[in-house]
Motif scaffolding. Structure first.
Motif, PDB file in Angstrom:
ATOM      1  N   LEU A  53      49.114  28.879 -15.482  1.00  0.00           N
ATOM      2  CA  LEU A  53      48.793  30.202 -15.936  1.00  0.00           C
ATOM      3  C   LEU A  53      49.760  30.642 -16.881  1.00  0.00           C
ATOM      4  O   LEU A  53      50.959  30.303 -16.894  1.00  0.00           O
ATOM      5  CB  LEU A  53      49.109  31.169 -14.942  1.00  0.00           C
ATOM      6  CG  LEU A  53      48.763  32.844 -15.140  1.00  0.00           C
ATOM      7  CD1 LEU A  53      47.539  33.144 -15.690  1.00  0.00           C
ATOM      8  CD2 LEU A  53      49.407  33.562 -13.780  1.00  0.00           C
ATOM      9  N   TYR A  81      46.500  28.043 -19.624  1.00  0.00           N
ATOM     10  CA  TYR A  81      45.226  29.021 -19.673  1.00  0.00           C
ATOM     11  C   TYR A  81      45.803  30.237 -20.032  1.00  0.00           C
ATOM     12  O   TYR A  81      46.586  30.837 -19.178  1.00  0.00           O
ATOM     13  CB  TYR A  81      44.530  29.100 -18.016  1.00  0.00           C
ATOM     14  CG  TYR A  81      43.381  30.033 -18.029  1.00  0.00           C
ATOM     15  CD1 TYR A  81      42.220  29.822 -18.269  1.00  0.00           C
ATOM     16  CD2 TYR A  81      43.807  31.551 -17.376  1.00  0.00           C
ATOM     17  CE1 TYR A  81      41.153  30.777 -18.220  1.00  0.00           C
ATOM     18  CE2 TYR A  81      42.737  32.270 -17.325  1.00  0.00           C
ATOM     19  CZ  TYR A  81      41.477  32.045 -17.694  1.00  0.00           C
ATOM     20  OH  TYR A  81      40.454  32.851 -17.732  1.00  0.00           O
ATOM     21  N   HIS A 115      52.248  28.580 -11.616  1.00  0.00           N
ATOM     22  CA  HIS A 115      51.033  28.555 -10.905  1.00  0.00           C
ATOM     23  C   HIS A 115      49.929  27.648 -11.734  1.00  0.00           C
ATOM     24  O   HIS A 115      49.843  27.960 -12.840  1.00  0.00           O
ATOM     25  CB  HIS A 115      50.379  30.076 -11.086  1.00  0.00           C
ATOM     26  CG  HIS A 115      48.979  30.131 -10.325  1.00  0.00           C
ATOM     27  ND1 HIS A 115      48.852  29.904  -8.927  1.00  0.00           N
ATOM     28  CD2 HIS A 115      47.877  30.358 -10.828  1.00  0.00           C
ATOM     29  CE1 HIS A 115      47.484  30.207  -9.008  1.00  0.00           C
ATOM     30  NE2 HIS A 115      47.028  30.189  -9.941  1.00  0.00           N
ATOM     31  N   SER A 140      52.175  26.660  -6.722  1.00  0.00           N
ATOM     32  CA  SER A 140      51.056  25.879  -6.768  1.00  0.00           C
ATOM     33  C   SER A 140      51.068  24.736  -7.896  1.00  0.00           C
ATOM     34  O   SER A 140      50.276  23.844  -8.089  1.00  0.00           O
ATOM     35  CB  SER A 140      49.790  26.562  -7.128  1.00  0.00           C
ATOM     36  OG  SER A 140      49.753  27.208  -8.364  1.00  0.00           O
ATOM     37  N   SER A 179      46.109  26.700 -11.770  1.00  0.00           N
ATOM     38  CA  SER A 179      44.785  26.863 -11.051  1.00  0.00           C
ATOM     39  C   SER A 179      44.055  25.348 -11.067  1.00  0.00           C
ATOM     40  O   SER A 179      43.981  24.985 -12.255  1.00  0.00           O
ATOM     41  CB  SER A 179      44.090  27.749 -11.864  1.00  0.00           C
ATOM     42  OG  SER A 179      42.611  27.543 -11.562  1.00  0.00           O
ATOM     43  N   ARG A 180      43.689  25.048  -9.941  1.00  0.00           N
ATOM     44  CA  ARG A 180      43.185  23.554  -9.853  1.00  0.00           C
ATOM     45  C   ARG A 180      41.638  23.794 -10.192  1.00  0.00           C
ATOM     46  O   ARG A 180      40.978  22.804 -10.830  1.00  0.00           O
ATOM     47  CB  ARG A 180      43.296  23.190  -8.627  1.00  0.00           C
ATOM     48  CG  ARG A 180      44.788  23.077  -8.144  1.00  0.00           C
ATOM     49  CD  ARG A 180      45.058  21.789  -7.536  1.00  0.00           C
ATOM     50  NE  ARG A 180      46.565  21.757  -7.433  1.00  0.00           N
ATOM     51  CZ  ARG A 180      46.961  20.572  -6.824  1.00  0.00           C
ATOM     52  NH1 ARG A 180      46.362  19.575  -6.671  1.00  0.00           N
ATOM     53  NH2 ARG A 180      48.364  20.535  -6.873  1.00  0.00           N
ATOM     54  N   HIS A 181      41.114  24.909 -10.319  1.00  0.00           N
ATOM     55  CA  HIS A 181      39.680  25.356 -10.555  1.00  0.00           C
ATOM     56  C   HIS A 181      39.727  25.291 -12.293  1.00  0.00           C
ATOM     57  O   HIS A 181      38.872  24.566 -12.831  1.00  0.00           O
ATOM     58  CB  HIS A 181      39.250  26.814 -10.186  1.00  0.00           C
ATOM     59  CG  HIS A 181      37.982  27.489 -10.733  1.00  0.00           C
ATOM     60  ND1 HIS A 181      36.856  26.717 -10.445  1.00  0.00           N
ATOM     61  CD2 HIS A 181      37.758  28.074 -11.734  1.00  0.00           C
ATOM     62  CE1 HIS A 181      35.840  27.303 -10.904  1.00  0.00           C
ATOM     63  NE2 HIS A 181      36.208  28.168 -11.890  1.00  0.00           N
ATOM     64  N   HIS A 182      40.560  25.866 -12.839  1.00  0.00           N
ATOM     65  CA  HIS A 182      40.724  25.810 -14.334  1.00  0.00           C
ATOM     66  C   HIS A 182      41.405  24.827 -14.845  1.00  0.00           C
ATOM     67  O   HIS A 182      41.458  24.333 -16.018  1.00  0.00           O
ATOM     68  CB  HIS A 182      41.678  27.275 -14.879  1.00  0.00           C
ATOM     69  CG  HIS A 182      40.591  28.455 -14.604  1.00  0.00           C
ATOM     70  ND1 HIS A 182      39.570  28.697 -15.372  1.00  0.00           N
ATOM     71  CD2 HIS A 182      41.059  29.508 -13.818  1.00  0.00           C
ATOM     72  CE1 HIS A 182      39.100  29.721 -15.174  1.00  0.00           C
ATOM     73  NE2 HIS A 182      39.811  30.423 -14.357  1.00  0.00           N
TER      74      HIS A 182
END
Length: 170
Positions: free
Chosen positions: A161, A120, A152, A9, A154-157
């Motif tokens: 990672l 994150y 990876h 991602s 996270s497009r939300h966070h």
């Protein structure tokens, strides 16, 4: 660390540097002085359209989030959003825009600097900026865990990672 590039991602910014046609209004958010020239060039490419250009601080923060949310609240069908700045600022702004109702096709990310990554921490659930390559390690400033920056995002966070390098040995 070998990663299948078909399933990772990690953003492929060159492939994502497009925006859906038919937009009636365009908002360009540029983060910091370094993004201004690129934003100015983009501004000229939307000739004949209504374009708002907002210059924000280089670092993503509460002020930038409030400005973007206010812009999203006032937007109507046909709006498009262009984000120009560091990768961390672009990812953070994109996350707010998606939470505010925009879809990927309505957002054009234009990162100009990918040196600092938002990481994150999977252990203490905080995010920090680090000048680190994907696959390398950084120390979480909150819990002091040595984190591997994984392939990876996270497009939300709005962050890569990070997991403890020796978690399975503890």
């Amino acid at each position: 660390m070998n990663v299948c590039m078909d399933t990772t991602s990690v953003p492929r910014w060159d492939e994502e540097r497009s925006i859906a046609g038919g937009g009636r209004t365009f908002t360009i958010l540029s983060f910091g002085d370094e993004a201004a020239e690129q934003a100015r060039n983009l501004l000229l490419s939307f000739d004949g359209r209504r374009v708002d250009w907002m210059r924000l601080p280089a670092e993503w923060g509460d002020t930038a989030a409030r400005v973007l949310r206010r812009q999203l609240d006032a937007s109507r069908i046909g709006c498009r959003l262009v984000l120009v700045g560091s990768e961390a600022a672009v990812l953070a702004a994109r996350a707010v825009a998606v939470a505010g109702g925009l879809v990927d096709e309505e957002i054009m990310p234009v990162p100009i600097d990918t040196a600092d990554r938002a990481v994150y921490c999977a252990h203490c659930h905080t995010t920090h900026l680090a000048d680190v390559e994907v696959g390398r390690c950084t120390t979480c400033p909150n819990c002091r865990a040595e984190l591997v920056v994984y392939h990876h995002v996270s497009r939300h966070h709005a962050a890569y990672l990070g997991y403890m390098i020796d978690a399975e040995e503890r």
